[in-house]
Design a protein around this motif. Sequence first.
Motif, mmCIF file in Angstrom:
data_model
loop_
_atom_site.group_PDB
_atom_site.id
_atom_site.type_symbol
_atom_site.label_atom_id
_atom_site.label_comp_id
_atom_site.label_asym_id
_atom_site.label_seq_id
_atom_site.Cartn_x
_atom_site.Cartn_y
_atom_site.Cartn_z
ATOM 1 N N GLY A 185 0.843 -1.203 0.000
ATOM 2 C CA GLY A 185 0.000 0.000 0.000
ATOM 3 C C GLY A 185 0.871 1.241 0.000
ATOM 4 O O GLY A 185 2.093 1.161 -0.192
ATOM 5 N N THR A 230 0.401 3.755 5.134
ATOM 6 C CA THR A 230 -0.705 2.854 5.505
ATOM 7 C C THR A 230 -0.371 2.001 6.728
ATOM 8 O O THR A 230 0.707 1.419 6.819
ATOM 9 N N SER A 289 -7.069 -0.494 12.112
ATOM 10 C CA SER A 289 -8.025 -0.081 11.079
ATOM 11 C C SER A 289 -9.409 -0.607 11.416
ATOM 12 O O SER A 289 -9.549 -1.705 11.963
ATOM 13 N N PRO A 329 -4.990 1.345 -4.590
ATOM 14 C CA PRO A 329 -4.757 2.265 -3.472
ATOM 15 C C PRO A 329 -4.500 3.693 -3.946
ATOM 16 O O PRO A 329 -4.743 4.643 -3.221
ATOM 17 N N ASP A 367 -7.763 0.183 0.355
ATOM 18 C CA ASP A 367 -6.716 0.662 1.274
ATOM 19 C C ASP A 367 -5.380 0.020 0.933
ATOM 20 O O ASP A 367 -4.332 0.668 0.971
#
Length: 209
Positions: A100, A104, A109, A146, A152
């Motif tokens: 990512g 990130t 999350s 992404p 994500d």
Amino acid sequence: MDTITIALAKGRTADSTISLLEEAGIHFPDFSPKSRKLVFHNNDRSVKLIFVKAVDVPTYVEKGAADIGVAGKDNILESEADVYEILDLKIGKCHFAVAGKPETRLEGSQRLTIASKYPTVAMKHFQKKGIPAETIKLNGSVELAPLIGLADVIVDIVETGTTLRENGLEVIEEIESISTRLIVNKASFTTRSAAIHELINKLKSVMER
Ligand code: PRP
């Protein structure tokens, strides 16, 4: 004579596998990498090669349409095919990774959206980590997801890392090593045991040279 059918994916894997078979004394006089033919026999017709899409090799073997298959570990894992994995041919080495944007973070999350050509592999990985996730199945150019906010992170194969680097992405975590494996249909492994073992042993001895 009983014929052993081997499913191969056209391209680099097939070329390397055929070189290995040739070194083991199993020759396919009609084969040429440029040919559009999908079926080839060796000289005494004891071995038949069929060319299928890489992602379909495990299915052909599981269903018994081929006795043996040469498939990437990525496609074997994603298909969840019920086959025996017998030999690591040690070609096409790469690995599965979560990747990512550099900032990130996976932990903490709420719910991650993961784009992947391998949604089953991706979902299993995040389930194991206990991170809530949903997957979006894509068929290529996954690195874009992404960048444009479709996902994500991605779960994809990384070989040289060039595609990630050129798109400003990084490996966040490695999942598993991948290489080309020889798989065998479970029924064929019993009913055609002698012929299959003979072929596997020939390949093994070439690889040990
Ligand atoms: C694969 C994979 C990555 C890339 C990795 O894609 O999905 O995008 O290769 O290789 P690298 O680490 O050496 O850059 P593929 O070439 O199959 O293209 P695709 O986007 O059409 O799936």
